[in-house]
Motif scaffolding. Structure first.
Motif, PDB file in Angstrom:
ATOM      1  N   ARG A 156      64.990  50.998  23.917  1.00 40.87           N
ATOM      2  CA  ARG A 156      63.561  51.743  24.063  1.00 40.87           C
ATOM      3  C   ARG A 156      63.212  52.177  22.780  1.00 40.87           C
ATOM      4  O   ARG A 156      64.606  52.645  21.639  1.00 40.87           O
ATOM      5  CB  ARG A 156      64.054  52.285  24.879  1.00 40.87           C
ATOM      6  CG  ARG A 156      62.559  53.493  25.579  1.00 40.87           C
ATOM      7  CD  ARG A 156      62.303  54.217  25.862  1.00 40.87           C
ATOM      8  NE  ARG A 156      62.432  53.422  28.042  1.00 40.87           N
ATOM      9  CZ  ARG A 156      62.588  53.840  28.626  1.00 40.87           C
ATOM     10  NH1 ARG A 156      62.756  55.714  28.623  1.00 40.87           N
ATOM     11  NH2 ARG A 156      63.120  53.643  29.723  1.00 40.87           N
ATOM     12  N   GLU A 157      62.055  52.625  22.078  1.00 40.12           N
ATOM     13  CA  GLU A 157      62.114  53.061  21.288  1.00 40.12           C
ATOM     14  C   GLU A 157      60.542  53.416  21.330  1.00 40.12           C
ATOM     15  O   GLU A 157      59.639  53.655  21.988  1.00 40.12           O
ATOM     16  CB  GLU A 157      61.859  52.218  19.750  1.00 40.12           C
ATOM     17  CG  GLU A 157      60.174  50.682  20.085  1.00 40.12           C
ATOM     18  CD  GLU A 157      61.505  49.839  18.940  1.00 40.12           C
ATOM     19  OE1 GLU A 157      61.306  49.888  18.076  1.00 40.12           O
ATOM     20  OE2 GLU A 157      60.423  48.897  19.199  1.00 40.12           O
ATOM     21  N   GLU A 158      60.167  54.540  20.004  1.00 41.62           N
ATOM     22  CA  GLU A 158      58.783  54.970  19.909  1.00 41.62           C
ATOM     23  C   GLU A 158      57.984  54.896  18.705  1.00 41.62           C
ATOM     24  O   GLU A 158      58.548  55.709  17.896  1.00 41.62           O
ATOM     25  CB  GLU A 158      59.565  57.197  19.981  1.00 41.62           C
ATOM     26  CG  GLU A 158      58.266  58.095  20.204  1.00 41.62           C
ATOM     27  CD  GLU A 158      58.535  59.403  20.565  1.00 41.62           C
ATOM     28  OE1 GLU A 158      57.465  60.168  20.641  1.00 41.62           O
ATOM     29  OE2 GLU A 158      59.817  59.040  20.622  1.00 41.62           O
ATOM     30  N   PRO A 159      57.855  53.878  18.331  1.00 45.41           N
ATOM     31  CA  PRO A 159      56.881  53.584  17.713  1.00 45.41           C
ATOM     32  C   PRO A 159      55.773  55.200  17.017  1.00 45.41           C
ATOM     33  O   PRO A 159      55.481  55.005  15.901  1.00 45.41           O
ATOM     34  CB  PRO A 159      55.817  52.033  18.095  1.00 45.41           C
ATOM     35  CG  PRO A 159      55.949  52.955  19.423  1.00 45.41           C
ATOM     36  CD  PRO A 159      57.128  53.358  19.535  1.00 45.41           C
ATOM     37  N   PHE A 160      55.211  56.154  17.954  1.00 50.06           N
ATOM     38  CA  PHE A 160      54.408  56.965  17.754  1.00 50.06           C
ATOM     39  C   PHE A 160      54.991  57.990  18.401  1.00 50.06           C
ATOM     40  O   PHE A 160      55.562  57.744  19.823  1.00 50.06           O
ATOM     41  CB  PHE A 160      53.059  56.799  17.384  1.00 50.06           C
ATOM     42  CG  PHE A 160      52.738  55.349  16.768  1.00 50.06           C
ATOM     43  CD1 PHE A 160      52.813  55.476  15.109  1.00 50.06           C
ATOM     44  CD2 PHE A 160      52.833  54.047  17.175  1.00 50.06           C
ATOM     45  CE1 PHE A 160      51.862  54.063  15.012  1.00 50.06           C
ATOM     46  CE2 PHE A 160      52.133  52.795  16.893  1.00 50.06           C
ATOM     47  CZ  PHE A 160      52.019  53.172  15.181  1.00 50.06           C
ATOM     48  N   PRO A 161      54.421  59.161  18.067  1.00 48.39           N
ATOM     49  CA  PRO A 161      54.648  60.344  18.763  1.00 48.39           C
ATOM     50  C   PRO A 161      53.890  60.179  20.526  1.00 48.39           C
ATOM     51  O   PRO A 161      52.872  59.837  20.751  1.00 48.39           O
ATOM     52  CB  PRO A 161      53.813  61.657  18.266  1.00 48.39           C
ATOM     53  CG  PRO A 161      53.729  60.922  16.821  1.00 48.39           C
ATOM     54  CD  PRO A 161      53.987  59.675  17.373  1.00 48.39           C
ATOM     55  N   GLY A 162      55.110  60.209  21.367  1.00 52.44           N
ATOM     56  CA  GLY A 162      54.356  59.613  22.757  1.00 52.44           C
ATOM     57  C   GLY A 162      54.163  58.865  23.379  1.00 52.44           C
ATOM     58  O   GLY A 162      53.667  58.683  24.193  1.00 52.44           O
TER      59      GLY A 162
END
Length: 65
Positions: free
Chosen positions: A17-23
């Protein structure tokens, strides 16, 4: 506050899992002939406008756009 989990995708193993942008969190599932990316957006999160050379299909499971 933890990020919402992307919806489950069955058939191909997910990358981490990754977070490309906040939220915004995502998991990418790569099959032999297709890629499915499952996203989850926290309330108020956004994704920059962009384009792809290939076709893209987007399905909203829940929430508002």
């Amino acid at each position: 506050m933890s990020e919402p989990a992307p919806p489950a995708v069955h058939g191909a193993a997910a990358s981490s899992r990754e977070e490309p942008f906040p939220g915004v969190s995502r998991e990418t599932h790569q099959g032999e002939r297709a890629t499915v990316t499952a996203y989850a957006f926290a309330p108020g999160a956004s994704f920059p406008r962009h384009s792809h050379p290939e076709e893209q299909v987007t399905v909203f499971v829940a929430g508002e756009v």
